[in-house]
Motif scaffolding. Structure first.
Motif, PDB file in Angstrom:
ATOM      1  N   LEU A 237       0.829  -1.211   0.000  1.00  0.00           N
ATOM      2  CA  LEU A 237       0.000   0.000   0.000  1.00  0.00           C
ATOM      3  C   LEU A 237       0.863   1.261   0.000  1.00  0.00           C
ATOM      4  CD1 LEU A 237      -2.788  -1.033   2.534  1.00  0.00           C
ATOM      5  CD2 LEU A 237      -2.936  -0.953   0.037  1.00  0.00           C
ATOM      6  N   LEU A 238       1.984   1.221   0.700  1.00  0.00           N
ATOM      7  CA  LEU A 238       2.880   2.384   0.705  1.00  0.00           C
ATOM      8  C   LEU A 238       3.440   2.624  -0.694  1.00  0.00           C
ATOM      9  CD1 LEU A 238       4.868   1.824   4.037  1.00  0.00           C
ATOM     10  CD2 LEU A 238       2.950   3.372   3.625  1.00  0.00           C
ATOM     11  N   GLY A 239       3.846   1.552  -1.367  1.00  0.00           N
ATOM     12  CA  GLY A 239       4.330   1.707  -2.737  1.00  0.00           C
ATOM     13  C   GLY A 239       3.255   2.209  -3.682  1.00  0.00           C
ATOM     14  N   PHE A 240       2.017   1.749  -3.492  1.00  0.00           N
ATOM     15  CA  PHE A 240       0.909   2.200  -4.329  1.00  0.00           C
ATOM     16  C   PHE A 240       0.675   3.691  -4.139  1.00  0.00           C
ATOM     17  CE2 PHE A 240      -3.428   2.886  -5.624  1.00  0.00           C
ATOM     18  CZ  PHE A 240      -3.605   2.030  -6.706  1.00  0.00           C
ATOM     19  N   GLY A 241       0.613   4.134  -2.886  1.00  0.00           N
ATOM     20  CA  GLY A 241       0.389   5.553  -2.628  1.00  0.00           C
ATOM     21  C   GLY A 241       1.525   6.417  -3.119  1.00  0.00           C
ATOM     22  N   MET A 242       2.765   5.979  -2.907  1.00  0.00           N
ATOM     23  CA  MET A 242       3.903   6.762  -3.379  1.00  0.00           C
ATOM     24  C   MET A 242       3.958   6.799  -4.904  1.00  0.00           C
ATOM     25  SD  MET A 242       7.080   6.137  -0.764  1.00  0.00           S
ATOM     26  CE  MET A 242       7.015   4.354  -0.835  1.00  0.00           C
ATOM     27  N   GLY A 243       3.531   5.718  -5.563  1.00  0.00           N
ATOM     28  CA  GLY A 243       3.468   5.734  -7.020  1.00  0.00           C
ATOM     29  C   GLY A 243       2.526   6.809  -7.529  1.00  0.00           C
ATOM     30  N   TYR A 244       1.397   6.995  -6.820  1.00  0.00           N
ATOM     31  CA  TYR A 244       0.452   8.043  -7.195  1.00  0.00           C
ATOM     32  C   TYR A 244       1.039   9.438  -6.967  1.00  0.00           C
ATOM     33  CZ  TYR A 244      -3.953   5.671  -8.325  1.00  0.00           C
ATOM     34  OH  TYR A 244      -4.945   4.982  -8.954  1.00  0.00           O
ATOM     35  N   ASN A 245       1.491   9.694  -5.728  1.00  0.00           N
ATOM     36  CA  ASN A 245       1.912  11.073  -5.449  1.00  0.00           C
ATOM     37  C   ASN A 245       3.202  11.442  -6.177  1.00  0.00           C
ATOM     38  OD1 ASN A 245       4.180  10.290  -3.761  1.00  0.00           O
ATOM     39  ND2 ASN A 245       2.747   9.953  -2.083  1.00  0.00           N
ATOM     40  N   LEU A 246       4.071  10.459  -6.466  1.00  0.00           N
ATOM     41  CA  LEU A 246       5.286  10.757  -7.214  1.00  0.00           C
ATOM     42  C   LEU A 246       4.965  11.116  -8.657  1.00  0.00           C
ATOM     43  CD1 LEU A 246       8.356  10.892  -7.197  1.00  0.00           C
ATOM     44  CD2 LEU A 246       8.408   8.455  -7.747  1.00  0.00           C
ATOM     45  N   ALA A 247       4.062  10.365  -9.282  1.00  0.00           N
ATOM     46  CA  ALA A 247       3.679  10.676 -10.659  1.00  0.00           C
ATOM     47  C   ALA A 247       2.990  12.037 -10.743  1.00  0.00           C
ATOM     48  CB  ALA A 247       2.762   9.580 -11.217  1.00  0.00           C
ATOM     49  N   MET A 248       2.086  12.329  -9.804  1.00  0.00           N
ATOM     50  CA  MET A 248       1.383  13.605  -9.822  1.00  0.00           C
ATOM     51  C   MET A 248       2.333  14.767  -9.581  1.00  0.00           C
ATOM     52  SD  MET A 248      -1.625  12.645 -10.566  1.00  0.00           S
ATOM     53  CE  MET A 248      -2.421  14.224 -10.395  1.00  0.00           C
ATOM     54  N   GLY A 249       3.268  14.591  -8.647  1.00  0.00           N
ATOM     55  CA  GLY A 249       4.234  15.649  -8.382  1.00  0.00           C
ATOM     56  C   GLY A 249       5.148  15.900  -9.557  1.00  0.00           C
ATOM     57  N   ASN A 250       5.632  14.831 -10.209  1.00  0.00           N
ATOM     58  CA  ASN A 250       6.499  14.997 -11.373  1.00  0.00           C
ATOM     59  C   ASN A 250       5.789  15.720 -12.501  1.00  0.00           C
ATOM     60  OD1 ASN A 250       8.917  13.846 -10.458  1.00  0.00           O
ATOM     61  ND2 ASN A 250       8.234  11.775 -10.937  1.00  0.00           N
ATOM     62  N   VAL A 251       4.534  15.368 -12.746  1.00  0.00           N
ATOM     63  CA  VAL A 251       3.793  15.995 -13.841  1.00  0.00           C
ATOM     64  C   VAL A 251       3.529  17.463 -13.541  1.00  0.00           C
ATOM     65  CG1 VAL A 251       1.581  16.014 -15.063  1.00  0.00           C
ATOM     66  CG2 VAL A 251       2.769  13.853 -14.662  1.00  0.00           C
ATOM     67  N   TRP A 252       3.099  17.780 -12.312  1.00  0.00           N
ATOM     68  CA  TRP A 252       2.794  19.185 -12.003  1.00  0.00           C
ATOM     69  C   TRP A 252       4.053  20.042 -12.071  1.00  0.00           C
ATOM     70  CZ3 TRP A 252       4.162  22.689  -8.134  1.00  0.00           C
ATOM     71  CH2 TRP A 252       3.426  23.881  -8.143  1.00  0.00           C
ATOM     72  N   CYS A 253       5.137  19.594 -11.471  1.00  0.00           N
ATOM     73  CA  CYS A 253       6.387  20.370 -11.531  1.00  0.00           C
ATOM     74  C   CYS A 253       6.917  20.437 -12.957  1.00  0.00           C
ATOM     75  CB  CYS A 253       7.442  19.750 -10.618  1.00  0.00           C
ATOM     76  SG  CYS A 253       7.092  19.897  -8.846  1.00  0.00           S
ATOM     77  N   GLY A 254       6.756  19.355 -13.711  1.00  0.00           N
ATOM     78  CA  GLY A 254       7.253  19.341 -15.082  1.00  0.00           C
ATOM     79  C   GLY A 254       6.508  20.260 -16.015  1.00  0.00           C
ATOM     80  N   GLN A 255       5.303  20.703 -15.648  1.00  0.00           N
ATOM     81  CA  GLN A 255       4.524  21.600 -16.486  1.00  0.00           C
ATOM     82  C   GLN A 255       4.819  23.070 -16.231  1.00  0.00           C
ATOM     83  OE1 GLN A 255       0.524  20.336 -15.617  1.00  0.00           O
ATOM     84  NE2 GLN A 255       0.521  18.761 -17.185  1.00  0.00           N
TER      85      GLN A 255
END
Length: 533
Positions: A237-255
């Motif tokens: 579950l920790l890996g699942f949650g971190m997969g979500y917030n890491l992808a969202m953070g990378n996309v927002w900062c990358g834009q």
């Protein structure tokens, strides 16, 4: 010139009344039709004629609600009102790509970064790209993203310090206890399958809050010191949650316009968590003599706080995007098209596949070095057990400093060139650790390896975001993050098996081999002209 046109311009008068010539002269001559309007088009990047696209200089825009003065819009070649034209618009230090349409200037919907706000001047609409400070709320959104990744760093770095206590508590060997890393990697991989679907249906704020909620549920069995199978499920579950917030953070900062700097802050915060996490965990277990699970009360509270902060800071992102869509229907239809694409093209995208292998090798080398360099120094350099643990803290401190201090210069100098030199430098200092038998020199070299590797991740993500289309960004970053977590689990696991059979020195050829994989992937990325948005 046709005879009809000549006849319309020249009337032949015979001078005889009632003659045919007189009749022709008295009849009104048909006027020639107007030629078709010449359309001047400009192109983004290099035009077919080899001329660069024009840049329209705008005054500095202090906030997203201000009105931007459009200097010489009518006289600039790039301000043509014809459909299909594009121009690079400079807002102070930021440059945004806009599309010139029949009704004005709208967003360049084919670029990789979406518009953030609209500004009008003399009836002309200009869509500006967001930065870390504009709009003002982005300062707090970046802070929330950094807080989330700080918690991720504390979570990922602690197991190395807690594993001996966990093995003693559950009376298990290293092979069985390492299942927690496999569970964590499977969580990341599963998250990659659903993050794009979830984000399009819930939006940025709710998706990040959901990720933190899932991690909160994962921490509950851990703080309760549940039986080991539940601990493995918790790491999933920790890996699942971190997969979500890491992808969202990378996309927002990358834009953002200054994406490399923003990604440096984001992943630098992860490095800070990775630096202090083992220190706190060691203090709780060794000095305080508490159960290993007590450490996770800290990460549990941090996850709850960061989830609330992330939801509060990002709650208006969808409203801002809806405001842009309402003012520009073409952008709304384009965004709707992106929402229906999902992961259809991600698994065949060359940039995503190469990026996933690159991050797999990067995180594999990073976690292998941080996890096994202590064993190497103890076995080969006869280090002191009471102080050698600080070498790992020095490695993570180097990563943190590198991400905060070198990410912005790397962006100005060029991410592709910087990554090549950084990986080559890390290889050189890894060879120094391997072949020069000096404990202090090795400790310093390990810290320099971390310093050089630190900005590689944010620079690589900035390049991947630039080369992937908008409809594949969220899903693509989910896949890349999942492969990275897999590398962080499989590479140190393989290193441990080989080290048990042949010695701890195998760490260095494995790390250098992973550096080589990174370079091959980096040079295999498709060459694209650098965008000016």
């Amino acid at each position: 010139m046709s005879s009809r046109l000549v006849h319309s311009m020249v009337a032949v008068d015979s001078g005889v009344p009632g003659s045919a010539g007189a009749s022709a002269a008295s009849a009104p001559a048909p006027l020639p039709s107007a030629p078709e309007r010449a359309v001047h088009r400009t192109y983004h990047g290099d035009s077919p004629q080899g001329e660069p696209s024009p840049e329209i200089e705008l005054e500095q825009m202090p906030s997203s609600k201000s009105t931007t003065a459009f200097a010489g819009a009518g006289s600039q070649p790039g301000s043509s009102s014809e459909s299909g034209s594009t121009a690079a618009v400079t807002l102070g230090k930021n440059t945004a790509t806009v599309a010139v349409t029949e009704t004005g200037i709208g967003p360049d919907l084919e670029g990789s970064r979406p518009p953030s706000s609209m500004h009008t001047h003399d009836g002309v609409e200009v869509v500006a790209m967001q930065s870390m400070t504009d709009p003002y709320m982005n300062r707090f959104r970046l802070l929330a993203t950094c807080l989330v990744n700080f918690g991720n760093g504390m979570n990922d770095s602690a197991p190395g310090a807690l594993l001996p206590a966990m093995m003693t508590h559950y009376n298990m060997g290293s092979a069985v206890i390492s299942l927690i890393f496999i569970g964590n990697a499977l969580g990341f991989i599963t998250a990659a399958l659903f993050v794009d679907w979830t984000r399009h249906r819930l939006g940025q704020a709710k998706t990040m809050a959901l990720a933190q909620l899932i991690m909160t549920v994962g921490y509950i069995p851990m703080v309760c010191t549940a039986p080991f199978p539940y601990i493995v499920a918790s790491f999933f579950l920790l890996g699942f949650g971190m997969g979500y917030n890491l992808a969202m953070g990378n996309v927002w900062c990358g834009q953002l316009s200054n994406s490399t700097t923003a990604l440096g802050f984001m992943h630098g915060s992860y490095g800070i968590g990775g630096t202090i996490g083992p220190i706190i965990a060691t203090t709780i277990v060794s000095i305080a003599g508490a159960v290993w699970s007590r450490y996770y009360f800290i990460t549990l509270g941090l996850t709850v706080i960061s989830g609330l902060v992330a939801w509060f800071c990002f709650r208006d992102v969808e409203r801002e995007r809806g405001s842009v869509q309402a003012q520009h229907p073409s952008y709304e239809s384009e965004a709707r098209r992106h929402a229906n694409v999902g992961l259809n093209g991600v698994w065949t995208n060359r940039v995503v596949i190469l990026g996933a292998i690159f991050i797999f090798a990067y995180q594999g080398a990073e976690v292998s070095i941080s996890g096994w360099v202590i064993s190497f120094l103890l076995a080969e350099r006869e280090g002191d057990k009471t102080s050698i643990g600080y070498v790992t803290a020095g490695f993570w401190a180097g990563i943190t400093i590198g991400r905060f201090l070198l990410s912005a210069p790397a962006h100005r100098w060029g991410e592709k060139k910087f990554v090549c030199l950084a990986v080559l430098g890390a290889t050189v200092f890894e060879l120094i650790v391997w072949f020069i038998p000096n404990l202090i020199g090795n400790a310093v070299a390990v810290s320099i390896v971390g310093l050089l590797l630190g900005p590689v991740y944010p620079c690589a993500v900035a390049i991947f975001m630039r080369d992937v289309s908008k409809d594949e960004q969220v899903g693509g970053m989910g896949v890349i993050s999942a492969f990275g977590s897999s590398g962080g689990a499989l590479a140190p696991f393989t290193t441990g098996i080989l080290a048990q059979a042949h010695g701890a020195f195998v760490l260095h050829p494995i790390a250098i081999g992973l550096f080589g994989v990174m370079m091959v992937c980096w040079f295999s990325l498709p060459r694209k002209a650098k965008r000016t948005e």
